[in-house]
Each structure stands twice: as C-alpha cells, then as structure tokens.
Design a protein around this motif. Structure first.
Motif, PDB file in Angstrom:
ATOM      1  N   ILE A 164       0.841  -1.203   0.000  1.00 36.91           N
ATOM      2  CA  ILE A 164       0.000   0.000   0.000  1.00 36.91           C
ATOM      3  C   ILE A 164       0.872   1.247   0.000  1.00 36.91           C
ATOM      4  N   GLU A 165       1.870   1.262   0.898  1.00 36.24           N
ATOM      5  CA  GLU A 165       2.767   2.416   1.005  1.00 36.24           C
ATOM      6  C   GLU A 165       3.526   2.644  -0.304  1.00 36.24           C
ATOM      7  N   ASN A 166       3.994   1.552  -0.928  1.00 36.78           N
ATOM      8  CA  ASN A 166       4.749   1.693  -2.178  1.00 36.78           C
ATOM      9  C   ASN A 166       3.875   2.218  -3.311  1.00 36.78           C
ATOM     10  N   HIS A 167       2.630   1.730  -3.407  1.00 38.70           N
ATOM     11  CA  HIS A 167       1.718   2.213  -4.445  1.00 38.70           C
ATOM     12  C   HIS A 167       1.454   3.709  -4.287  1.00 38.70           C
ATOM     13  N   LEU A 168       1.187   4.128  -3.055  1.00 36.23           N
ATOM     14  CA  LEU A 168       0.896   5.545  -2.818  1.00 36.23           C
ATOM     15  C   LEU A 168       2.124   6.405  -3.089  1.00 36.23           C
ATOM     16  N   ALA A 169       3.310   5.896  -2.750  1.00 34.70           N
ATOM     17  CA  ALA A 169       4.540   6.638  -3.018  1.00 34.70           C
ATOM     18  C   ALA A 169       4.760   6.795  -4.515  1.00 34.70           C
ATOM     19  N   THR A 170       4.478   5.739  -5.284  1.00 31.66           N
ATOM     20  CA  THR A 170       4.621   5.800  -6.740  1.00 31.66           C
ATOM     21  C   THR A 170       3.668   6.830  -7.327  1.00 31.66           C
ATOM     22  N   ILE A 171       2.453   6.871  -6.787  1.00 30.85           N
ATOM     23  CA  ILE A 171       1.452   7.831  -7.254  1.00 30.85           C
ATOM     24  C   ILE A 171       1.895   9.259  -6.943  1.00 30.85           C
ATOM     25  N   ARG A 172       2.421   9.494  -5.733  1.00 30.68           N
ATOM     26  CA  ARG A 172       2.895  10.836  -5.369  1.00 30.68           C
ATOM     27  C   ARG A 172       4.077  11.244  -6.246  1.00 30.68           C
ATOM     28  N   ALA A 173       4.974  10.297  -6.515  1.00 25.59           N
ATOM     29  CA  ALA A 173       6.154  10.599  -7.329  1.00 25.59           C
ATOM     30  C   ALA A 173       5.774  10.988  -8.754  1.00 25.59           C
ATOM     31  N   ALA A 174       4.602  10.533  -9.210  1.00 23.52           N
ATOM     32  CA  ALA A 174       4.123  10.879 -10.548  1.00 23.52           C
ATOM     33  C   ALA A 174       3.398  12.217 -10.561  1.00 23.52           C
ATOM     34  N   GLY A 175       3.352  12.887  -9.413  1.00 19.71           N
ATOM     35  CA  GLY A 175       2.713  14.192  -9.338  1.00 19.71           C
ATOM     36  C   GLY A 175       1.207  14.134  -9.203  1.00 19.71           C
ATOM     37  N   LEU A 176       0.669  12.965  -8.818  1.00 17.03           N
ATOM     38  CA  LEU A 176      -0.771  12.794  -8.674  1.00 17.03           C
ATOM     39  C   LEU A 176      -1.187  12.911  -7.213  1.00 17.03           C
ATOM     40  N   VAL A 177      -2.419  13.387  -7.002  1.00 16.69           N
ATOM     41  CA  VAL A 177      -2.966  13.517  -5.655  1.00 16.69           C
ATOM     42  C   VAL A 177      -4.124  12.530  -5.507  1.00 16.69           C
ATOM     43  N   ALA A 178      -3.984  11.604  -4.571  1.00 13.65           N
ATOM     44  CA  ALA A 178      -5.020  10.604  -4.335  1.00 13.65           C
ATOM     45  C   ALA A 178      -6.070  11.161  -3.374  1.00 13.65           C
ATOM     46  N   GLU A 179      -7.346  10.992  -3.736  1.00 11.28           N
ATOM     47  CA  GLU A 179      -8.454  11.436  -2.890  1.00 11.28           C
ATOM     48  C   GLU A 179      -9.317  10.233  -2.499  1.00 11.28           C
ATOM     49  N   ASP A 180      -9.998  10.378  -1.371  1.00 10.75           N
ATOM     50  CA  ASP A 180     -10.935   9.358  -0.878  1.00 10.75           C
ATOM     51  C   ASP A 180     -10.286   7.972  -0.865  1.00 10.75           C
TER      52      ASP A 180
END
Length: 311
Positions: free
Chosen positions: A268-284
């Motif tokens: 979970i942590e790695n997926h969210l880190a990859t998403i942040r590194a791509a400049g994306l903001v995860a909501e909900d």
C-alpha cells in the motif's frame, strides 16, 4: 437428481478453409446444477457460455459429451427437455405482426398450454407490461422487448429458467423488476441459470458460480468461498491523471476511480509513493474487501496450459 447436468461437453467447429485450424469452443465441460439453485455461469466474451446454453437449448449439438435436463437428454429426449426449459436469449428476437398478449398466447401454444390467461396477466403485471399488452411488438422500446422475451420464456412455467445476459443494455428499473420476479420464482423452487457481465448481480443472486475461460471450467465453487479465496485486498482512490505504467497494468480504472490489488501494508505504502512521485494527488483513499469482480479478474489472469485442436 440434478436439474441440469453437463457431462464432459465439448464443441469443436471445423476449419472453414484449407490450412486453417478447427476451433474448440468447449473443452470437456462438466458441472451439475441442483434443483432450486440460482447458479451463475461467468466468463469473458468468447469463453463458451452462449455455446453451452445453445447446446442445452437444442440450438447446437455437442461434439462430445451429454447434457440432461432433469434426467432428460437434450438430444435423445428433446421434447421433454425443452418443456422443462425457459430460455431468455441475448438477442432481441420478436415477431412484428403480433401484440404482446398475442405473442405470449402463441408461445404458450408451442408447449401445448391452453387457457393460461391468468398466468399471462401475472407475467405482464410482474414485468411492468400490463399497459403494453395490446401494443404491437414493433412499437416497443428495446427494454420493453426484453421484458417480453422474459415473459415468453416463463409463459409455460418451466422448472428451469436460463437467462443469457438478460439485463444487457437495459435500465435500472427493469433490472430491479426482473430480479425481484426471478428471485420470487427461485424461492418457489424454480432452478435459475444466469450468465451476466454485471458481476455485482451474480454476487448478490447466485449461490454457486462456475467460471469459463477459453471453453474450460477454471473455477466452480460457492460464491462465498470464491470471495474468501481472493489473495489480496483492494486499494481504492480517486485520481486526476494517468497512472504510472507499472500500476496501470494491474489497476481497475473507471473514470476517476482507481482500484489496485494489495497484499500488505508495505505494498500500500509503495503504491501511494509511486502515485505521489508521478505528481498525482489521491483522494478518498480506502482499503476494501475484494468483490466478485476482483476474484473474477484474478481467476482469469491465472496462466492456463496451452491447448489446441488441429484441423
């Protein structure tokens, strides 16, 4: 006695041209549907679901194997087998020269059923067709025509109801009306065999499910056991923008909603880190238990031994 019995059923279509190979649509399919069950038959397009139903209904002949309806062979005892079946096909097939009521009376006559106007009235009422009873079939919308197909399949009160994609392309009202009525018939003892691409319907309605892939049964279990068999949970979120390629390959994406399989907190942590590194903001962001669609995708993505049929 089983309501439906498929015993080592195979279907091979011969090569259409010189140098081409024969196509095997079904490969030794064996399964039993017990009387009174609500049974789901799932699979991607081309998996063999409609071929199996066509063999059951007598529209196609198996290359190998045997199919029975309450002990009656669909080939050698076809008249008895047909009387026990009510099939709702995928295609919208109708006679443009008759009204809805006339179509149901004619369908009754095919099975030698007379004087069943009370049951026809109940079908019309239960499927929201009462005000269309005297309308010509050509005047109906696609959704209304599908309701008539359901009524035609049920007009002779079959013990086994076969629904091949019955809610494809129809509105929410029809889905609710149809499932309420079919669930009522199932509680009265009718056996139901359902194919659908709406897996939430199968999860809610079916006690057992078989999954087909390339003509073979790759899963056959109780729905609850299938859900327990999932090897991962699901990380669900809303995103604006495209996922990195590494995540996109494993994701279920519906508009802004992204769902990823996860096995532990580190993933979970790695997926969210990859998403942040791509400049994306995860909501909900949330973690949920897998549903039948997650299990279905997991089963379909398992590797199968390569098999083929030569011409």
């Amino acid at each position: 006695m089983s309501a439906l019995s498929f015993q080592s059923v195979s279907k091979i279509y011969p090569a259409r041209s010189a140098g081409a190979s024969a196509f095997q649509a079904l490969k030794q399919v064996s399964l039993e549907v017990q009387e009174g069950e609500f049974f789901g038959l799932l699979g991607p397009n081309g998996a063999g679901k409609t071929t199996l139903i066509s063999i059951l209904a007598g529209l196609s002949r198996a290359s190998e194997g045997r199919v029975q309806v309450h002990g009656h062979d669909v080939q050698t005892d076809y008249a008895a087998a047909r009387r026990l079946l009510g099939v709702v096909p995928q295609e919208l097939v109708f006679d443009p020269f008759f009204t809805v009521r006339e179509s149901l009376r004619i369908q009754s006559g095919y099975f030698g059923v007379k004087g069943n106007d009370d049951w026809i009235d109940e079908l019309l009422d239960s499927l929201g067709l009462t005000d269309k009873a005297n309308a010509n079939m050509r005047q109906l919308s696609g959704g209304m025509k599908r309701r008539v197909l359901v009524a035609q399949a049920l007009v002779h009160k079959p013990r086994v109801i076969v629904l091949d994609e019955p809610t494809a392309g129809v509105d929410v009202e029809l889905r609710q009306t149809l499932w309420q009525f079919i669930a009522k018939l199932n509680k009265q003892g009718h056996t139901v065999l359902l194919t659908t691409h709406y897996l939430e319907e199968a999860e809610a309605l079916c006690g057992r499910i078989a999954m087909l892939k390339r003509g073979e049964v790759v899963a056959l279990e109780r729905t609850s056991d299938l859900l327990k068999s999932a090897t991962s949970q699901v990380l669900r979120m809303k995103l604006d923008g495209e996922l990195p390629a590494a995540l996109a390959a494993m994701a279920r994406v519906t508009g802004r909603i992204v769902q990823l399989p996860v096995h532990n907190a580190l993933e979970i942590e790695n997926h969210l880190a990859t998403i942040r590194a791509a400049g994306l903001v995860a909501e909900d962001v949330e973690i949920r238990q897998p549903d039948l669609e997650d299990v279905f995708l997991e089963v379909m993505n398992r590797k199968q031994p390569a098999t083929g049929v030569s011409a």
